[in-house]
Design a protein around this motif. Sequence first.
Motif, short mmCIF file in Angstrom:
data_model
loop_
_atom_site.label_atom_id
_atom_site.label_comp_id
_atom_site.label_asym_id
_atom_site.label_seq_id
_atom_site.Cartn_x
_atom_site.Cartn_y
_atom_site.Cartn_z
N PRO A 184 45.29 -62.24 108.13
CA PRO A 184 46.65 -62.46 107.61
C PRO A 184 47.55 -61.26 107.89
O PRO A 184 47.42 -60.21 107.29
N CYS A 185 48.46 -61.44 108.83
CA CYS A 185 49.38 -60.38 109.25
C CYS A 185 50.78 -60.94 109.43
O CYS A 185 50.96 -62.15 109.62
N TRP A 186 51.77 -60.08 109.38
CA TRP A 186 53.17 -60.46 109.56
C TRP A 186 53.94 -59.25 110.06
O TRP A 186 53.47 -58.12 109.97
N TYR A 187 55.12 -59.50 110.57
CA TYR A 187 55.98 -58.40 111.02
C TYR A 187 57.05 -58.13 109.96
O TYR A 187 57.66 -59.05 109.42
N ALA A 188 57.25 -56.86 109.66
CA ALA A 188 58.28 -56.43 108.71
C ALA A 188 59.05 -55.27 109.31
O ALA A 188 58.50 -54.46 110.06
N VAL A 190 47.01 -57.66 105.42
CA VAL A 190 46.17 -57.56 104.22
C VAL A 190 44.77 -58.04 104.61
O VAL A 190 44.60 -58.65 105.67
N PRO A 191 43.77 -57.80 103.80
CA PRO A 191 42.40 -58.15 104.19
C PRO A 191 42.19 -59.65 104.41
O PRO A 191 42.73 -60.48 103.70
N TYR A 192 41.37 -59.94 105.40
CA TYR A 192 40.95 -61.31 105.68
C TYR A 192 39.91 -61.77 104.66
O TYR A 192 39.86 -62.93 104.29
N VAL A 227 48.13 -63.43 82.80
CA VAL A 227 48.06 -63.15 84.24
C VAL A 227 46.99 -62.09 84.48
O VAL A 227 46.95 -61.06 83.80
N LEU A 228 46.12 -62.36 85.46
CA LEU A 228 45.07 -61.41 85.83
C LEU A 228 45.04 -61.30 87.36
O LEU A 228 45.83 -61.93 88.06
N THR A 229 44.12 -60.51 87.87
CA THR A 229 44.02 -60.28 89.31
C THR A 229 44.03 -61.56 90.14
O THR A 229 44.72 -61.62 91.17
N PRO A 230 43.29 -62.60 89.77
CA PRO A 230 43.31 -63.82 90.60
C PRO A 230 44.71 -64.41 90.77
O PRO A 230 45.06 -64.88 91.86
N HIS A 231 45.53 -64.37 89.72
CA HIS A 231 46.89 -64.91 89.82
C HIS A 231 47.72 -64.09 90.81
O HIS A 231 48.51 -64.65 91.58
N LEU A 232 47.54 -62.78 90.78
CA LEU A 232 48.30 -61.91 91.68
C LEU A 232 47.92 -62.17 93.13
O LEU A 232 48.78 -62.27 94.01
N MET A 233 46.62 -62.29 93.39
CA MET A 233 46.16 -62.56 94.75
C MET A 233 46.60 -63.93 95.23
O MET A 233 46.98 -64.11 96.39
N ARG A 234 46.57 -64.91 94.33
CA ARG A 234 46.97 -66.27 94.71
C ARG A 234 48.42 -66.31 95.15
O ARG A 234 48.80 -67.04 96.09
N HIS A 235 49.26 -65.50 94.50
CA HIS A 235 50.68 -65.47 94.84
C HIS A 235 50.92 -64.83 96.21
O HIS A 235 51.77 -65.29 96.96
N LEU A 236 50.17 -63.79 96.54
CA LEU A 236 50.46 -63.01 97.73
C LEU A 236 49.66 -63.38 98.96
O LEU A 236 50.11 -63.16 100.08
N TYR A 237 48.47 -63.94 98.78
CA TYR A 237 47.61 -64.19 99.92
C TYR A 237 47.77 -65.61 100.46
O TYR A 237 48.31 -66.48 99.79
N ARG A 238 47.23 -65.81 101.64
CA ARG A 238 47.26 -67.13 102.27
C ARG A 238 46.07 -67.93 101.75
O ARG A 238 46.20 -68.71 100.82
N PRO A 262 42.55 -66.47 101.01
CA PRO A 262 41.58 -65.38 101.07
C PRO A 262 40.14 -65.88 101.00
O PRO A 262 39.86 -66.90 100.38
N LYS A 263 39.27 -65.15 101.65
CA LYS A 263 37.84 -65.46 101.61
C LYS A 263 37.17 -64.45 100.68
O LYS A 263 37.23 -63.24 100.92
#
Length: 416
Positions: free
Chosen positions: A101-105, A116-118, A232-243, A245-246
Amino acid sequence: MVDTHGFSDTWQVTMKVSLGQRVLLILVVCASLWLVAEHGSRIAIYNIKNIMSSHGYLSEAKNVDSKVEKHGIRCVGAGAHTAEDLFCMEKPKYLPNFKNPCWYAKESGKFRLKCVPYYHILGVCKSGTTDLAYRIRAHEDVLRCRNCIMEKETFYWCRGRYGYEYNMKSMTPCNFSCFQDKFAEAAQRIEEISTEAGYHNMITGDATPSDFSDFRGWPKIPQNTGLKKPVVLTPHLMRHLYRDPKFILIFRNPTDRLYSDYMMQGGRSSAHFHKAVSEDIQVEENCMKNHTVEQCLYSLDIAKRLRTRIFLGCYSVFMREWLKVFPREQFLILRTEDHDQDPKAQLTKVFNYLNLNYTEESMFSIANMPHQRINQKKIRKGPILNKTRVLLDNFYSRYKKDLADILQDKRFLWLT
């Protein structure tokens, strides 16, 4: 209840001021009434400066909309004593020709690749995560995190973003931009290497085993401000930001895990371990008489009273939190005992899960690499006392049964 008399007085004052001032005052009054109706006594004060300067995916874009709910969770903005609000960041437009998961900024006037990590080896501590991470990184398509602890751990999700060090002492928080920077070298290599078809197939990962079960920073998540238990815990934060994740988990018999963890943390002897465990069980069970299991296991105050990290072995409690947010198929769940007995079979599962190509020869070579991070101190101090094992097995029994039920797999009862 709104004081209508006071509102009338306010309106009379506005009649004496300019039209622009009247319009502004009306907007302020309307906003105040909306906040009272929406949040009751907990009026959200949105710190626009903090929101717009937070280090999200698109650092120069202003794509923050606090009215839009992300998975039912609102952007509220960072407060004076909270971590940055990740729900005020827009998910990036991930590049389809990149496996990772990558993007240009835009950064300093130039477009740079951010990643961010795959995959995440979420946990758990002292269960073979270092050895597993070491073997995964041995694959030619996997890049290590050069700016991470032991080139594998960021500690961002569990502690860094809240301003906690490993021992939970305060430090300067690592914001999301800081997290991205840890993978800057990997991002550069991912960008440089591609197949003939133009597909970038290199990946990188994060192997911070505390991410799975260390939720002690939850009061610093803006959406949890003033609450007695987190929403809200770590899983919610990752769900919002990641595509997509594995996640890889490797569970170990919690009794054996705790003894190994205790010795790694500087434990003196098996006898001292028994005394520490007896006291810690009493602390946790006394807490659970008046509070929920989650409140006791996620509490920083309770953790400071413990002599061991006994709470980390209550796997099912944390597993349920992750499964509230992510589907079961996004987790590859292994056992330490199986990994030790047949590393090739377990590694085959891992490589297939990560969609990594391999030959029988390369798999044989990686599976037969020397085992990493063997606890020599535990070997010198001798095995756990039988009475301690009985005590811990009894404490963990309900959590093992719950985990076996969740995963529909009796192996996680650790009966043999």
